[in-house]
Enzyme design. Sequence first.
Site, short mmCIF file in Angstrom:
data_model
loop_
_atom_site.label_atom_id
_atom_site.label_comp_id
_atom_site.label_asym_id
_atom_site.label_seq_id
_atom_site.Cartn_x
_atom_site.Cartn_y
_atom_site.Cartn_z
CB VAL A 497 -0.97 0.01 1.21
CG1 VAL A 497 -1.89 -1.19 1.15
CG2 VAL A 497 -0.20 0.01 2.53
CD GLU A 498 0.33 5.32 3.23
OE1 GLU A 498 1.45 5.85 3.31
OE2 GLU A 498 -0.51 5.37 4.12
N GLY A 499 1.94 3.18 -2.37
CA GLY A 499 3.05 3.11 -3.30
C GLY A 499 3.74 1.78 -3.13
#
Length: 815
Positions: A497-499
């Site tokens: 997640v988040e990149g």
Amino acid sequence: MTTLLWTLAMLFVLGALTYLRVSLLTSSFIAAIVLTIGTAAEAVSPLTWIIFLVIALPLNISSFRKNFLTKPMLKMYRGIMPEMSSTEKEAIEAGTTWWDADIFAGKPDWQKLHNYPAARLTAEEQAFLDGPVEEVCKMLNQHQVSHELGDLPQEIWQYLKDHGFFAMIIKKKYGGLEYSAYAQSRVLQKLAGVSSELASTVGVPNSLGPGELLQHYGTPAQQDHYLPRLAKGLEVPCFALTSPEAGSDAGAIPDFGIVCKGQWEGEEVLGMKLTWNKRYITLAPVATVLGLAFKLQDPDKLLGDKEELGITCALIPTDIDGVETGRRHFPLNCMFQNGPTRGNEVFVPLSFIIGGPEMAGQGWRMLVECLSVGRGITLPSNSAGGIKTAAVATGAYARIRRQFKLPIGKLEGIEEPMARIGGNAYLMEAVTSLTTTGIDLGEKPSVISAIVKFHLTDRMQKCVIDAMDIHGGKGVCLGPNNYLGRGYQAAPIAITVEGANILTRSMIIYGQGAIRCHPYVLAEMESAFDTDAEKGLNDFDAAIFGHIGFTASNLVRSFWLGLTSSRFSNAPYSDKTKRYYQHMNRFSANLALLSDLAMATLGGDLKRKERISARLGDLLSQLYLSSATLKRYQDEGRQTEDLALVQWAVEDSLYKLQDSLDDLLDNFPMGLGRVLRVIMFPFGRPLKRPSDILDHKVAKIMQTPCASRDRLAKGQFLTACENNPVGIQEQTFKDIIACEPLHDKVCKAAGKRLPFIWLDKVAAEGKALGILSEDEISLLERTEIGRMKSINVDDFDPDELKAMVVAKTKHEQAA
């Protein structure tokens, strides 16, 4: 012979001036003085003067340089480097640079690093950690959450709302806690050591989401309405960015809104019809207000002369007709609330845009600016907290669990993975402290946030695997006494997640770092495409010749620091950390030089050479991690008993850096790697991985009650209470150590060597011999109960493993 000596002297002087980064004009003046002295000594020929003047005069005469040198270079530069897209430009401009820029510059100022304030909690923040955070940790039963309820219990949800856990970033004037980034990090670390569900639930509203966006960009009306409600827990927020077709490539989101007129509360208003299909949205199933990112279109030009307005962010109450929420994803058996949200032509007023209609199309800038802060706190802190708890739990378990008549922690095969856990726990706390210090100083460190997101989640996953290997069946068999298994399952979520980590390493860290951290590249790019031709030429002239001097300096620095193994370079201390600073001086110069050469040989293609970009990013990243570790050692008073942890963490990071540099030179464009290897590694690779002796020292700290071990676990939930198997085991660990001399005492009195098991029988033997007090007998008996609890694993009636049946039955009984 005299001429040769003067030539060597001249080269030495020029090299020294370049190494020290003396200005062009001053360097030319000093070179002229040296030549004059050489002429007086009849060691310099007129030809040398002619060569010097042919080079020096054009470079120092501004008008000549710009017209005959800078203009052709500017034309060539425009042909090589494509103009940045608006999306790229917004992403680059959104964040700020901080210590990462110093590392990138090839000449770190260590005093500057150590002058940054040490991260500290206020009395209010410490009271929150000692009070509500401690209490909610006591309330949580992880097995109940993950196996029975599939959610946090309602009493915990209410406790989080009542005590402001969702309001740590909200200002006090709106009823929030307004805590520092460091305090947020420490709260999340403590929660993550207990439950990834708990940490995620608290972390997301305090990261990228409606609260953060509202405070920075919301209209006064939006702020006054939503922020007090968010602070009190009357609203549960989520933020929907990711779509099935646009994960890491967030700029490609297909979700859209169309500006149009429509009915709202009985009146015709100007608004938007929104259509979206989002996935992986944390808190979406329970959210009452949905932050939504979409591309806004204005085909009838109701807002101006543009049809495509761009990415926009809006706040959508989830009780509006057409908004679909409630369904859940099932991410690797982790029960934090995460799911999809959809909407088809949902009409809302333009006032729902965060910041109002004038912020239409500004969503990408808003997201990138806020993400650079949130990404630097939540996932890195969760990772650090999980591993800090795992480090002390693994140390305790390794001292309690015995095989071959020894605590398993004394076996060298166990010491190796233990050292990785302990060394990384020290490093990860250091990195979160330094990063949140930057945020609290007002920075929006977009490059650093990418570094810490990737490296701390990556190290967390590897450390959890090490911990699982050490625990064996204790880690594999899930149940109320298993404190590792769910974290092991959850680790890939943080990676994703988040990149996603592959993207973050391959594209984001260096892709942003090369432009933002380099002292001249961004200025070159901006000046090259400046619409004011004269200003663009002047700015490009300053940037390009500054860049040339910068590259030359780093070439000389790399050569000299490689030749001397950096032994004469600057270090703020002369103790055992001195060589670390010196090696980092060397690698910083290498990074700066390799960056310039990669950009020169590849130009705009560098961003497509992801493996080169990734390795350059590794150099920047490992220098940052090492810097943070040394900064922590400084901030904590240079405690020499912690030195083994410092040494392990820095040596591991620098060895990893050396590996990436080696791989980079093997694959450098145009075959330059062989030449550069001679410059950078003239005597071979200088560094070795942490030694077996260092591994032993770190493992010993983890298994010994001491101040170093306490600092390793700083702030974690280690209370010995019913729902905390780590805390119970920690008490047993201390009891085991207290029992060791009692065991020896009984063995000596009995005249035989008793095994260090069945400590209740040892107590009985000691009682019969009359050599133990009642307190000592009780200690041995209590320790045996704890020892068996620690080494045993949970077992169940088969029906208990039917999670949904159990949950349904308990729900019906409660009703």
